[in-house]
Enzyme design. Structure first.
Site, PDB file in Angstrom:
ATOM      1  N   ARG A  70       0.871  -1.163   0.000  1.00 59.79           N
ATOM      2  CA  ARG A  70       0.000   0.000   0.000  1.00 59.79           C
ATOM      3  C   ARG A  70       0.911   1.216   0.000  1.00 59.79           C
ATOM      4  O   ARG A  70       1.936   1.222   0.691  1.00 59.79           O
ATOM      5  CB  ARG A  70      -0.851  -0.039   1.276  1.00 59.79           C
ATOM      6  CG  ARG A  70      -1.944   0.981   1.370  1.00 59.79           C
ATOM      7  CD  ARG A  70      -2.993   0.501   2.370  1.00 59.79           C
ATOM      8  NE  ARG A  70      -2.484   0.590   3.735  1.00 59.79           N
ATOM      9  CZ  ARG A  70      -2.893   1.505   4.617  1.00 59.79           C
ATOM     10  NH1 ARG A  70      -3.802   2.398   4.301  1.00 59.79           N
ATOM     11  NH2 ARG A  70      -2.405   1.535   5.850  1.00 59.79           N
ATOM     12  N   VAL A  71       0.556   2.225  -0.784  1.00 57.95           N
ATOM     13  CA  VAL A  71       1.341   3.461  -0.831  1.00 57.95           C
ATOM     14  C   VAL A  71       0.404   4.599  -0.478  1.00 57.95           C
ATOM     15  O   VAL A  71      -0.665   4.705  -1.054  1.00 57.95           O
ATOM     16  CB  VAL A  71       1.928   3.691  -2.250  1.00 57.95           C
ATOM     17  CG1 VAL A  71       2.695   5.002  -2.322  1.00 57.95           C
ATOM     18  CG2 VAL A  71       2.826   2.520  -2.670  1.00 57.95           C
ATOM     19  N   LYS A  92       5.358   3.622   2.081  1.00 51.95           N
ATOM     20  CA  LYS A  92       5.194   2.399   1.294  1.00 51.95           C
ATOM     21  C   LYS A  92       5.235   1.229   2.255  1.00 51.95           C
ATOM     22  O   LYS A  92       6.255   0.984   2.895  1.00 51.95           O
ATOM     23  CB  LYS A  92       6.362   2.310   0.293  1.00 51.95           C
ATOM     24  CG  LYS A  92       5.932   1.942  -1.108  1.00 51.95           C
ATOM     25  CD  LYS A  92       7.092   1.917  -2.059  1.00 51.95           C
ATOM     26  CE  LYS A  92       6.951   0.757  -3.006  1.00 51.95           C
ATOM     27  NZ  LYS A  92       7.976   0.791  -4.068  1.00 51.95           N
ATOM     28  N   ASP A 102      12.389  -2.560 -12.413  1.00 55.97           N
ATOM     29  CA  ASP A 102      11.022  -2.255 -12.844  1.00 55.97           C
ATOM     30  C   ASP A 102      10.986  -0.889 -13.544  1.00 55.97           C
ATOM     31  O   ASP A 102      10.209  -0.010 -13.178  1.00 55.97           O
ATOM     32  CB  ASP A 102      10.085  -2.272 -11.627  1.00 55.97           C
ATOM     33  CG  ASP A 102       8.607  -2.267 -12.007  1.00 55.97           C
ATOM     34  OD1 ASP A 102       8.282  -2.531 -13.179  1.00 55.97           O
ATOM     35  OD2 ASP A 102       7.774  -1.988 -11.124  1.00 55.97           O
TER      36      ASP A 102
END
Ligand code: ADP
Ligand code: MG
Length: 214
Positions: A4-5, A18, A116
């Site tokens: 979850r951010v 974060k 990423d």
């Protein structure tokens, strides 16, 4: 990854928090170990990036108990949003892509593989040049959640390939041109450009063969 951010405050500062969650289907002890390892690596990479003069959020606090990172909230929009908006002309877009290529080269030369690379994981900070009426745009790299340290050309090549794929899907008409500008700047800037780009050609070929087979 389960996480979850959210936006919050830490000691009066604007932060992004974060938080990683436990994957319930995994063995609890193994899971805690992996979560702690990933968290540590994410923080390490952010610190290493900054040491390498690659802008990344300042880490204010790491809470091991809740597997949370409290970091500087960067005032900017994602590179994806910026490139999709009509605000920038083509040469301004190319300029940002060259900047990105140089930053990735610095990361890679400093053994950091991002893991990423996408236009969503790069933020654009705009500063007004004041009286000169020039707008300065600088990039900040975020989301080191899948990053690791490596000197292996293959790892760096895959990092670039992930970015290429992200660009051709998120920026349909301009993606190829934009990525080419990034790659060219990388080539001019990385000390190890030759071995990385040789591997990149292989990785790309494998990717194309795979997608032809289906
Ligand atoms: N330090 C930061 N400053 C401003 N926005 C951030 C920051 N970190 C993350 N964000 C925002 O939150 C989103 C998700 O964070 P990210 O680290 O990319 O995690 P994930 O993509 O794995 O959910 C980012 O795409 C960005 O919009
Ligand atoms: Mg992300």
């Amino acid at each position: 990854m389960m996480q979850r951010v959210w936006e919050g405050k830490f000691l009066g500062r604007d932060v992004i928090v974060k938080e990683r969650f436990h994957k319930l289907y995994r063995h609890p002890t193994l899971d805690s170990k992996l979560t702690a390892q990933r968290l540590r690596q994410e923080v390490r990479s952010m610190l290493r990036a900054r040491k390498l003069a690659v802008p990344a959020p300042v880490v204010y606090h790491v809470d091991q108990d809740t597997s949370s990172i409290y970091m500087e909230r960067v005032p900017g929009h994602s590179l994806k949003t910026v490139l999709q908006s009509p605000d920038l002309n083509e040469s301004e877009q190319i300029e940002l892509m060259k900047q990105l290529g140089r930053l990735i080269a610095k990361l890679h030369d400093g053994k950091v593989v991002h893991g990423d690379l996408t236009s969503s994981n790069v933020l654009v900070v705009t500063t007004d040049g004041g009286s000169t009426s020039t707008t300065m745009r600088s990039l900040v790299m975020i989301d080191f959640g899948l990053s690791f340290f490596s000197t292996i050309s293959e790892d760096k090549a895959v990092d670039l390939y992930v970015l290429e794929r992200a660009f051709t899907s998120a920026h349909a008409t301009t993606g190829e041109t934009l990525f080419a500008a990034c790659l060219e700047a990388y080539r001019k800037s990385s000390k190890n450009w030759s071995s990385t780009l040789n591997r990149f050609a292989d990785v790309r070929m494998r990717g194309r063969k795979r997608s032809m087979v289906g």
